[in-house]
Design an enzyme around this catalytic site. Structure first.
Site, PDB file in Angstrom:
ATOM      1  N   ASP A 141     -13.686   3.260   7.283  1.00  0.00           N
ATOM      2  CA  ASP A 141     -12.659   3.948   6.487  1.00  0.00           C
ATOM      3  C   ASP A 141     -13.252   4.455   5.183  1.00  0.00           C
ATOM      4  O   ASP A 141     -12.888   5.539   4.714  1.00  0.00           O
ATOM      5  CB  ASP A 141     -11.472   3.024   6.204  1.00  0.00           C
ATOM      6  CG  ASP A 141     -10.440   3.732   5.328  1.00  0.00           C
ATOM      7  OD1 ASP A 141      -9.870   4.727   5.820  1.00  0.00           O
ATOM      8  OD2 ASP A 141     -10.257   3.350   4.169  1.00  0.00           O
ATOM      9  N   SER A 148      -6.154   4.661   8.644  1.00  0.00           N
ATOM     10  CA  SER A 148      -6.853   4.357   7.396  1.00  0.00           C
ATOM     11  C   SER A 148      -6.154   3.203   6.675  1.00  0.00           C
ATOM     12  O   SER A 148      -6.772   2.213   6.284  1.00  0.00           O
ATOM     13  CB  SER A 148      -6.869   5.606   6.508  1.00  0.00           C
ATOM     14  OG  SER A 148      -7.186   5.283   5.184  1.00  0.00           O
ATOM     15  N   LYS A 161      -7.433  -1.066   6.843  1.00  0.00           N
ATOM     16  CA  LYS A 161      -7.774  -1.767   5.607  1.00  0.00           C
ATOM     17  C   LYS A 161      -6.859  -2.955   5.380  1.00  0.00           C
ATOM     18  O   LYS A 161      -7.296  -4.025   4.985  1.00  0.00           O
ATOM     19  CB  LYS A 161      -7.606  -0.818   4.412  1.00  0.00           C
ATOM     20  CG  LYS A 161      -8.798   0.067   4.205  1.00  0.00           C
ATOM     21  CD  LYS A 161      -8.624   0.909   2.965  1.00  0.00           C
ATOM     22  CE  LYS A 161      -7.446   1.831   3.069  1.00  0.00           C
ATOM     23  NZ  LYS A 161      -7.679   3.198   2.668  1.00  0.00           N
ATOM     24  N   ARG A 212     -12.511  12.832   4.082  1.00  0.00           N
ATOM     25  CA  ARG A 212     -11.199  13.492   4.203  1.00  0.00           C
ATOM     26  C   ARG A 212     -10.761  14.091   2.880  1.00  0.00           C
ATOM     27  O   ARG A 212     -10.150  15.156   2.833  1.00  0.00           O
ATOM     28  CB  ARG A 212     -10.147  12.488   4.693  1.00  0.00           C
ATOM     29  CG  ARG A 212     -10.280  12.170   6.168  1.00  0.00           C
ATOM     30  CD  ARG A 212      -9.394  10.999   6.549  1.00  0.00           C
ATOM     31  NE  ARG A 212      -8.012  11.240   6.214  1.00  0.00           N
ATOM     32  CZ  ARG A 212      -7.168  10.284   5.811  1.00  0.00           C
ATOM     33  NH1 ARG A 212      -7.570   9.043   5.683  1.00  0.00           N
ATOM     34  NH2 ARG A 212      -5.925  10.587   5.544  1.00  0.00           N
ATOM     35  N   HIS A 250       0.843  -1.192   0.000  1.00  0.00           N
ATOM     36  CA  HIS A 250       0.000   0.000   0.000  1.00  0.00           C
ATOM     37  C   HIS A 250       0.876   1.239   0.000  1.00  0.00           C
ATOM     38  O   HIS A 250       1.910   1.276   0.657  1.00  0.00           O
ATOM     39  CB  HIS A 250      -0.891   0.010   1.256  1.00  0.00           C
ATOM     40  CG  HIS A 250      -2.052   0.955   1.133  1.00  0.00           C
ATOM     41  ND1 HIS A 250      -3.261   0.577   0.613  1.00  0.00           N
ATOM     42  CD2 HIS A 250      -2.177   2.262   1.454  1.00  0.00           C
ATOM     43  CE1 HIS A 250      -4.091   1.610   0.625  1.00  0.00           C
ATOM     44  NE2 HIS A 250      -3.442   2.651   1.123  1.00  0.00           N
TER      45      HIS A 250
HETATM   46  N1  URA Z   1      -3.993   5.878   1.647  1.00  0.00           N
HETATM   47  C1  URA Z   1      -4.996   5.438   2.437  1.00  0.00           C
HETATM   48  O1  URA Z   1      -5.514   4.353   2.245  1.00  0.00           O
HETATM   49  N2  URA Z   1      -5.408   6.211   3.421  1.00  0.00           N
HETATM   50  C2  URA Z   1      -4.858   7.394   3.677  1.00  0.00           C
HETATM   51  O2  URA Z   1      -5.268   8.026   4.597  1.00  0.00           O
HETATM   52  C3  URA Z   1      -3.812   7.845   2.864  1.00  0.00           C
HETATM   53  C4  URA Z   1      -3.396   7.066   1.844  1.00  0.00           C
END
Ligand code: URA
Length: 441
Positions: free
Chosen positions: A161, A183, A187, A168, A82
């Site tokens: 989220d 966040s 996930k 956001r 990620h």
């Molecule tokens: N990627 C995400 O999944 N969440 C964030 O807050 C920033 C980048």
């Protein structure tokens, strides 16, 4: 307990209890708290921060706000990756097929654009017919059959989220360490992978712009991983300029296909190999990142990586002919080549401004309900350290209209610093953070 009390507490900089965080998170997941109160809480968190204990509680509450995927039906170690988000940063589309081509299953849930940064799902959806909304059952079947799938997090996964991320994006509350860490990690913990590689960007186009802030974010996420019992490697990579040369949804798909076809080398490929090699190490496919890079390069050179991308696009209902003919990707109304007009070195870039320029062209959302134009964006072939002449091609703009091309041209010119002095070149990798500590480069 009510939201006004909780917002007040955070506004005054006080620590929220686990019960209070659960109340806020479940309110987001179940949509029992209205968006305006969630947005006020997000801004209070953005301005006053959270303690490590609050950040952990927030992450676990968000993970537990929905289902946790069970990927045990897929054989082997599932490693997720990620990114904290960047501009022209489409490593997933390069490394997911390459890692899969090395025999390591890639079952990846990705996100949409956030603020000035692009999102893998939006990019994938620029391919005609392709869907990223797939049931967990079909997702698992696809990974078993083709070795790779990239989809959106299912609605049942970390739903808190999903709500907070979208809010956001449009309330200027993206750049908050506890909100980013929770966040991402909620996930990743809910998506059922066995290990995680994080790409934490640093520089003018990153959510966390300073190196120390980026390392702090990397450490916070590695610590959450330790607490949840998952190996996490966080790699701090440079975002002082767009990673690839293409910025925009269909354009970044093209960039990834160009890399996988061997037509393009450069920073996008290098960072994809770096991240992918650590995925192969965590998956137990090889002992060292160097061996990992070798395996990935073999998959690139043999065309196995591009073949995996083709299979993935086909399995997700997309027109896989784009892998052989990128002109099948959406095309804009206006294409304009812009010349540098001056001479000098490219000394620096305001990469956030470059991301916002693409967003303003229609590549990203300014409001939650905005519909993207997949064809728009720009190609920026120049990099920091390049010597420009007045006749050098500075950018090719892909716009909806001449007026929008004018605005983008101005924004791109404003975002570049041209100097007589040759600048120091930024690094691609600044640090690697694991539970054993920080290795700086
Ligand atoms: N990627 C995400 O999944 N969440 C964030 O807050 C920033 C980048």
């Amino acid at each position: 307990m009510n939201m006004v009390e909780l917002i007040t507490k955070k506004k005054l900089g006080q620590e929220l209890s686990q019960e209070e965080i659960n109340y806020f998170v479940m309110g987001a997941a179940e949509k029992t708290v209205p968006d305006y109160q969630l947005a006020a809480m997000l801004m209070a968190i953005r301005l006053n921060g959270m303690t490590a204990k609050e950040t952990t509680c927030l992450t676990l509450a968000m993970r537990d706000s929905g289902d946790v995927a069970d990927l045990s039906a897929i054989e082997g170690v599932k490693v997720d990756k990620h990114s904290t988000g960047g501009v022209g940063d489409t490593t997933t589309l390069v490394l997911a097929p390459l890692v899969a081509a090395c025999g390591v299953p890639v079952a990846k849930m990705s996100g949409r654009g956030l603020g000035h940064t692009g999102g893998t799902l939006d990019k994938l959806e620029s391919i005609s017919g392709l869907t990223v909304e797939i049931s967990e059952e079909d997702f698992i079947r696809q990974v078993k059959e083709t070795g790779v799938s990239v989809i959106g997090q299912t609605g049942a996964l970390a739903p808190a989220d999903k709500t907070l991320y979208a809010l956001r994006d449009v309330t200027a509350t993206v750049d908050s360490l506890p909100l980013i860490a929770s966040s991402i990690m909620s996930k990743k913990l809910a998506s059922g992978s066995d290990a995680i590689v994080l790409d934490v960007k640093t520089g003018s186009g990153a959510i966390m712009q300073t190196l120390e802030g980026s390392i702090e974010l990397a450490q916070a996420m590695v610590d959450i991983g330790v607490l949840a019992g998952k190996p996490v490697t966080a790699i701090v990579t440079g975002m002082e300029q767009p990673l690839g040369t293409h910025v925009g949804n269909a354009l970044e798909v093209k960039d990834a296909i160009d890399v996988l076809s061997g037509r393009t080398k450069g920073a996008l490929l290098e960072v994809s190999l770096l991240l992918g090699s650590h995925m192969l190490v965590l998956a137990g496919r090889c002992e060292t990142p160097e061996e990992g890079v070798k395996l990935l390069k073999e998959a690139l050179d043999s065309g196995a990586g591009l073949e995996k991308l083709r299979s993935m696009i086909k399995a997700q209902g997309g027109d896989s002919r784009v892998c052989d003919d990128v002109s099948l990707l959406p095309q804009p109304a206006v294409k304009r080549t812009v010349k540098a007009g001056v001479s000098g070195y490219v000394a620096a870039m305001d990469t956030m401004a470059l991301g916002l320029a693409a967003q303003a062209m229609g590549a990203g959302r300014i409001q939650k309900t905005d519909v993207l134009d997949y064809s728009v964006g720009y190609v920026l072939p120049v990099r920091i350290g390049d010597l420009l002449m007045p006749e050098t091609d500075l950018a090719v703009l892909y716009a909806r209209s001449e007026a929008e091309a004018d605005k983008a041209e101005q924004a791109i010119r404003n975002a570049l610093v041209i100097s007589d002095e040759k600048p120091e070149l930024p690094k691609l990798c600044y640090a690697i953070v694991t539970k054993d500590g920080v290795q700086r480069f």
